[in-house]
Design a protein around this motif. Structure first.
Motif, short mmCIF file in Angstrom:
data_model
loop_
_atom_site.label_atom_id
_atom_site.label_comp_id
_atom_site.label_asym_id
_atom_site.label_seq_id
_atom_site.Cartn_x
_atom_site.Cartn_y
_atom_site.Cartn_z
N ALA A 2 0.81 -1.22 0.00
CA ALA A 2 0.00 0.00 0.00
C ALA A 2 0.85 1.27 0.00
CB ALA A 2 -0.94 0.02 1.20
N GLU A 3 2.12 1.14 0.41
CA GLU A 3 2.98 2.32 0.40
C GLU A 3 3.46 2.68 -1.00
OE1 GLU A 3 5.60 -1.19 0.46
OE2 GLU A 3 3.78 -0.62 1.54
N GLY A 4 3.34 1.74 -1.94
CA GLY A 4 3.74 2.01 -3.32
C GLY A 4 2.62 2.70 -4.05
N PHE A 5 2.83 3.93 -4.48
CA PHE A 5 1.73 4.73 -5.06
C PHE A 5 2.26 5.59 -6.19
CE2 PHE A 5 -0.79 8.81 -4.66
CZ PHE A 5 -1.92 8.33 -5.31
N ASP A 6 1.62 5.55 -7.34
CA ASP A 6 2.00 6.38 -8.48
C ASP A 6 1.40 7.77 -8.30
OD1 ASP A 6 2.78 7.40 -10.90
OD2 ASP A 6 1.39 6.21 -12.10
N ALA A 7 2.01 8.55 -7.41
CA ALA A 7 1.47 9.87 -7.09
C ALA A 7 1.42 10.77 -8.31
CB ALA A 7 2.33 10.52 -5.99
N ARG A 8 2.46 10.75 -9.11
CA ARG A 8 2.50 11.63 -10.29
C ARG A 8 1.35 11.31 -11.25
NH1 ARG A 8 8.12 12.00 -13.37
NH2 ARG A 8 8.68 12.68 -11.27
N GLY A 9 0.98 10.04 -11.35
CA GLY A 9 -0.11 9.64 -12.24
C GLY A 9 -1.44 10.26 -11.86
N PHE A 10 -1.58 10.66 -10.60
CA PHE A 10 -2.82 11.28 -10.13
C PHE A 10 -2.59 12.75 -9.78
CE2 PHE A 10 -3.52 6.76 -9.34
CZ PHE A 10 -4.77 6.58 -9.91
N ALA A 14 4.67 14.63 -3.90
CA ALA A 14 5.28 13.66 -2.97
C ALA A 14 4.94 14.02 -1.53
CB ALA A 14 6.79 13.65 -3.17
N ALA A 15 4.90 15.31 -1.21
CA ALA A 15 4.58 15.74 0.15
C ALA A 15 3.14 15.38 0.51
CB ALA A 15 4.78 17.25 0.29
N GLU A 16 2.21 15.58 -0.42
CA GLU A 16 0.81 15.24 -0.15
C GLU A 16 0.65 13.72 -0.05
OE1 GLU A 16 -3.69 16.34 -1.70
OE2 GLU A 16 -1.96 16.89 -2.93
N ALA A 17 1.31 12.98 -0.92
CA ALA A 17 1.20 11.52 -0.90
C ALA A 17 1.69 10.95 0.43
CB ALA A 17 1.99 10.91 -2.05
N GLY A 18 2.72 11.57 1.01
CA GLY A 18 3.26 11.09 2.27
C GLY A 18 2.30 11.22 3.42
N ALA A 19 1.34 12.12 3.31
CA ALA A 19 0.36 12.33 4.38
C ALA A 19 -0.99 11.69 4.07
CB ALA A 19 0.16 13.84 4.61
N MET A 20 -1.07 10.96 2.95
CA MET A 20 -2.33 10.32 2.55
C MET A 20 -2.48 8.95 3.17
SD MET A 20 -2.64 11.17 -1.52
CE MET A 20 -3.76 9.81 -1.82
N ASP A 21 -3.63 8.69 3.72
CA ASP A 21 -3.97 7.35 4.20
C ASP A 21 -3.75 6.37 3.04
OD1 ASP A 21 -5.34 4.99 4.93
OD2 ASP A 21 -6.85 6.11 6.06
N PRO A 22 -3.03 5.27 3.26
CA PRO A 22 -2.85 4.28 2.19
C PRO A 22 -4.16 3.79 1.60
CG PRO A 22 -1.35 3.82 3.98
CD PRO A 22 -2.27 4.91 4.46
N GLN A 24 -6.63 5.69 0.83
CA GLN A 24 -6.93 6.65 -0.24
C GLN A 24 -6.15 6.28 -1.49
OE1 GLN A 24 -6.70 10.83 0.56
NE2 GLN A 24 -7.52 10.65 2.63
N ARG A 25 -4.90 5.91 -1.32
CA ARG A 25 -4.06 5.54 -2.47
C ARG A 25 -4.63 4.32 -3.18
NH1 ARG A 25 1.42 5.33 1.18
NH2 ARG A 25 0.93 7.15 2.46
N LEU A 26 -5.02 3.31 -2.39
CA LEU A 26 -5.56 2.09 -2.98
C LEU A 26 -6.89 2.34 -3.70
CD1 LEU A 26 -4.83 -0.49 -0.13
CD2 LEU A 26 -3.74 -0.39 -2.37
N LEU A 27 -7.75 3.18 -3.10
CA LEU A 27 -9.03 3.47 -3.73
C LEU A 27 -8.85 4.21 -5.05
CD1 LEU A 27 -11.14 4.45 -0.60
CD2 LEU A 27 -11.38 2.39 -1.98
N LEU A 28 -7.90 5.14 -5.07
CA LEU A 28 -7.61 5.85 -6.32
C LEU A 28 -7.16 4.88 -7.40
CD1 LEU A 28 -5.70 9.14 -5.33
CD2 LEU A 28 -7.76 8.96 -6.73
#
Length: 205
Positions: A2-10, A14-22, A24-28
Protein backbone atom coordinates in the motif's frame (compact mmCIF):
# COMPACT_ATOMS: atom_id res chain seq x y z
CA UNK A 1 2.34 -2.83 -1.00
CA UNK A 2 0.00 0.00 0.00
CA UNK A 3 2.98 2.32 0.40
CA UNK A 4 3.74 2.01 -3.32
CA UNK A 5 1.73 4.73 -5.06
CA UNK A 6 2.00 6.38 -8.48
CA UNK A 7 1.47 9.87 -7.09
CA UNK A 8 2.50 11.63 -10.29
CA UNK A 9 -0.11 9.64 -12.24
CA UNK A 10 -2.82 11.28 -10.13
CA UNK A 11 -1.16 14.74 -9.99
CA UNK A 12 -0.40 14.33 -6.28
CA UNK A 13 2.84 15.80 -4.94
CA UNK A 14 5.28 13.66 -2.97
CA UNK A 15 4.58 15.74 0.15
CA UNK A 16 0.81 15.24 -0.15
CA UNK A 17 1.20 11.52 -0.90
CA UNK A 18 3.26 11.09 2.27
CA UNK A 19 0.36 12.33 4.38
CA UNK A 20 -2.33 10.32 2.55
CA UNK A 21 -3.97 7.35 4.20
CA UNK A 22 -2.85 4.28 2.19
CA UNK A 23 -6.56 3.46 1.83
CA UNK A 24 -6.93 6.65 -0.24
CA UNK A 25 -4.06 5.54 -2.47
CA UNK A 26 -5.56 2.09 -2.98
CA UNK A 27 -9.03 3.47 -3.73
CA UNK A 28 -7.61 5.85 -6.32
CA UNK A 29 -5.63 3.14 -8.08
CA UNK A 30 -8.27 0.41 -7.98
CA UNK A 31 -11.10 2.82 -8.76
CA UNK A 32 -9.38 4.11 -11.86
CA UNK A 33 -8.31 0.61 -12.89
CA UNK A 34 -11.91 -0.63 -12.67
CA UNK A 35 -13.26 2.34 -14.63
CA UNK A 36 -10.57 1.95 -17.27
CA UNK A 37 -11.30 -1.80 -17.56
CA UNK A 38 -14.98 -0.99 -18.18
CA UNK A 39 -14.02 1.04 -21.24
CA UNK A 40 -13.90 4.52 -19.69
CA UNK A 41 -11.07 6.92 -20.51
CA UNK A 42 -9.80 9.77 -18.36
CA UNK A 43 -10.98 12.26 -20.99
CA UNK A 44 -14.50 10.77 -21.00
CA UNK A 45 -14.65 10.58 -17.20
CA UNK A 46 -13.69 14.22 -16.67
CA UNK A 47 -16.89 16.13 -15.93
CA UNK A 48 -19.08 13.04 -16.30
CA UNK A 49 -22.02 12.36 -13.98
CA UNK A 50 -20.33 9.29 -12.51
CA UNK A 51 -21.05 8.40 -8.90
CA UNK A 52 -18.51 7.26 -6.32
CA UNK A 53 -19.68 5.09 -3.42
CA UNK A 54 -17.13 3.95 -0.86
CA UNK A 55 -17.47 1.48 1.98
CA UNK A 56 -15.04 2.25 4.80
CA UNK A 57 -15.32 1.91 8.55
CA UNK A 58 -11.99 3.04 9.99
CA UNK A 59 -9.18 5.45 9.16
CA UNK A 60 -6.41 4.25 11.45
CA UNK A 61 -3.74 6.21 9.58
CA UNK A 62 -4.61 9.24 11.72
CA UNK A 63 -3.01 7.47 14.70
CA UNK A 64 0.08 6.71 12.60
CA UNK A 65 0.38 10.32 11.46
CA UNK A 66 0.36 11.65 15.01
CA UNK A 67 3.78 10.12 15.64
CA UNK A 68 5.19 10.87 12.19
CA UNK A 69 6.79 14.01 10.68
CA UNK A 70 4.12 13.79 7.96
CA UNK A 71 1.56 14.49 10.70
CA UNK A 72 2.75 18.09 10.81
CA UNK A 73 2.16 18.50 7.07
CA UNK A 74 -0.52 20.87 5.78
CA UNK A 75 -1.90 17.82 3.96
CA UNK A 76 -2.42 15.75 7.12
CA UNK A 77 -5.98 16.99 7.76
CA UNK A 78 -7.40 15.64 4.51
CA UNK A 79 -4.90 12.80 4.34
CA UNK A 80 -6.26 11.06 7.41
CA UNK A 81 -10.04 11.64 7.43
CA UNK A 82 -12.59 9.10 6.23
CA UNK A 83 -14.62 11.76 4.39
CA UNK A 84 -11.65 12.49 2.15
CA UNK A 85 -11.49 8.89 0.95
CA UNK A 86 -14.47 9.24 -1.37
CA UNK A 87 -13.81 12.88 -2.28
CA UNK A 88 -10.29 12.02 -3.38
CA UNK A 89 -11.54 9.74 -6.16
CA UNK A 90 -14.09 12.25 -7.47
CA UNK A 91 -11.54 15.07 -7.35
CA UNK A 92 -8.70 13.19 -9.03
CA UNK A 93 -10.83 11.95 -11.92
CA UNK A 94 -13.13 14.99 -12.21
CA UNK A 95 -16.31 13.00 -11.56
CA UNK A 96 -19.43 15.10 -10.93
CA UNK A 97 -21.92 12.45 -9.83
CA UNK A 98 -22.96 11.59 -6.26
CA UNK A 99 -20.07 11.12 -3.86
CA UNK A 100 -20.77 9.23 -0.62
CA UNK A 101 -19.07 7.04 1.95
CA UNK A 102 -20.78 4.34 4.02
CA UNK A 103 -19.80 3.01 7.42
CA UNK A 104 -21.75 -0.16 8.20
CA UNK A 105 -18.86 -2.00 9.88
CA UNK A 106 -18.37 -5.44 8.29
CA UNK A 107 -21.03 -4.81 5.60
CA UNK A 108 -19.78 -1.36 4.50
CA UNK A 109 -18.83 -2.53 1.01
CA UNK A 110 -22.21 -4.20 0.43
CA UNK A 111 -24.09 -1.09 1.57
CA UNK A 112 -21.92 1.08 -0.70
CA UNK A 113 -22.71 -1.24 -3.62
CA UNK A 114 -26.43 -0.96 -2.82
CA UNK A 115 -26.14 2.85 -2.82
CA UNK A 116 -24.37 2.82 -6.18
CA UNK A 117 -26.94 0.45 -7.67
CA UNK A 118 -29.85 2.57 -6.45
CA UNK A 119 -28.30 5.75 -7.92
CA UNK A 120 -27.76 4.17 -11.33
CA UNK A 121 -31.23 2.58 -11.42
CA UNK A 122 -32.95 5.84 -10.44
CA UNK A 123 -31.04 7.82 -13.07
CA UNK A 124 -29.22 9.92 -10.49
CA UNK A 125 -26.04 9.10 -12.40
CA UNK A 126 -25.24 7.34 -15.66
CA UNK A 127 -22.69 5.08 -14.02
CA UNK A 128 -21.03 4.55 -10.69
CA UNK A 129 -18.03 2.92 -9.11
CA UNK A 130 -18.49 1.11 -5.80
CA UNK A 131 -15.29 0.85 -3.78
CA UNK A 132 -14.15 -0.45 -0.44
CA UNK A 133 -10.87 -0.54 1.43
CA UNK A 134 -9.83 -1.82 4.82
CA UNK A 135 -6.28 -1.66 6.16
CA UNK A 136 -5.20 -2.37 9.73
CA UNK A 137 -2.58 0.32 10.35
CA UNK A 138 -2.65 0.75 14.13
CA UNK A 139 -2.97 -1.74 17.00
CA UNK A 140 -5.80 -0.14 18.99
CA UNK A 141 -8.63 -1.70 16.93
CA UNK A 142 -7.31 -5.23 17.35
CA UNK A 143 -6.54 -4.70 21.03
CA UNK A 144 -10.03 -3.36 21.69
CA UNK A 145 -11.72 -6.22 19.85
CA UNK A 146 -9.55 -8.76 21.65
CA UNK A 147 -10.28 -7.31 25.09
CA UNK A 148 -14.02 -7.39 24.32
CA UNK A 149 -13.76 -11.09 23.40
CA UNK A 150 -14.82 -10.50 19.78
CA UNK A 151 -11.85 -12.17 18.03
CA UNK A 152 -11.63 -15.83 17.09
CA UNK A 153 -9.04 -17.57 19.24
CA UNK A 154 -7.77 -19.56 16.25
CA UNK A 155 -7.91 -16.58 13.87
CA UNK A 156 -10.60 -18.12 11.66
CA UNK A 157 -14.04 -16.82 10.68
CA UNK A 158 -16.70 -19.56 10.72
CA UNK A 159 -19.76 -17.70 9.47
CA UNK A 160 -23.10 -19.47 10.10
CA UNK A 161 -21.23 -22.38 11.71
CA UNK A 162 -21.90 -23.81 15.17
CA UNK A 163 -18.12 -23.74 15.76
CA UNK A 164 -17.99 -19.96 15.35
CA UNK A 165 -15.96 -18.39 18.15
CA UNK A 166 -15.44 -14.79 17.01
CA UNK A 167 -14.24 -13.05 13.90
CA UNK A 168 -10.85 -12.49 12.28
CA UNK A 169 -9.70 -9.03 11.23
CA UNK A 170 -8.44 -8.84 7.65
CA UNK A 171 -7.41 -6.38 4.94
CA UNK A 172 -8.83 -5.93 1.46
CA UNK A 173 -9.59 -3.50 -1.35
CA UNK A 174 -12.11 -3.87 -4.15
CA UNK A 175 -13.87 -1.95 -6.91
CA UNK A 176 -16.91 -2.60 -9.12
CA UNK A 177 -18.28 -0.41 -11.93
CA UNK A 178 -22.02 -0.30 -12.54
CA UNK A 179 -23.29 0.96 -15.91
CA UNK A 180 -26.50 0.91 -17.93
CA UNK A 181 -24.49 0.00 -21.00
CA UNK A 182 -20.94 -1.14 -21.55
CA UNK A 183 -18.76 -3.59 -19.69
CA UNK A 184 -19.81 -2.74 -16.15
CA UNK A 185 -21.49 -5.12 -13.72
CA UNK A 186 -25.19 -5.88 -14.23
CA UNK A 187 -26.65 -6.08 -10.73
CA UNK A 188 -30.09 -7.72 -10.71
CA UNK A 189 -31.15 -6.45 -7.29
CA UNK A 190 -29.93 -5.35 -3.88
CA UNK A 191 -31.44 -4.47 -0.52
CA UNK A 192 -30.38 -3.36 2.94
CA UNK A 193 -32.06 -4.11 6.25
CA UNK A 194 -31.19 -4.79 9.89
CA UNK A 195 -32.57 -7.19 12.47
CA UNK A 196 -32.89 -4.54 15.17
CA UNK A 197 -32.60 -6.20 18.58
CA UNK A 198 -30.23 -9.07 17.83
CA UNK A 199 -27.96 -11.13 20.07
CA UNK A 200 -25.98 -7.99 20.92
CA UNK A 201 -25.17 -4.50 19.64
CA UNK A 202 -21.95 -5.82 18.08
CA UNK A 203 -23.61 -8.77 16.34
CA UNK A 204 -26.33 -7.40 14.04
CA UNK A 205 -27.69 -9.40 11.12
Amino acid sequence: GAEGFDARGFSVSAAEAGAMDPQQRLLLEHGYRALHASGQTRHALLGSVTGVYVGVWACEYAAVLRSSPAGRSVYAAVGSTCSALVGRVSFALGLQGPCSSFDAACSSSLVALHGASHAVRSGECGGAVALAASLKLAPHGALGAASAGMLSLDGRCKTLDARANGYARSEAVGALVLLYEGKGVKLCSSAVSQDGRSASLTAPN
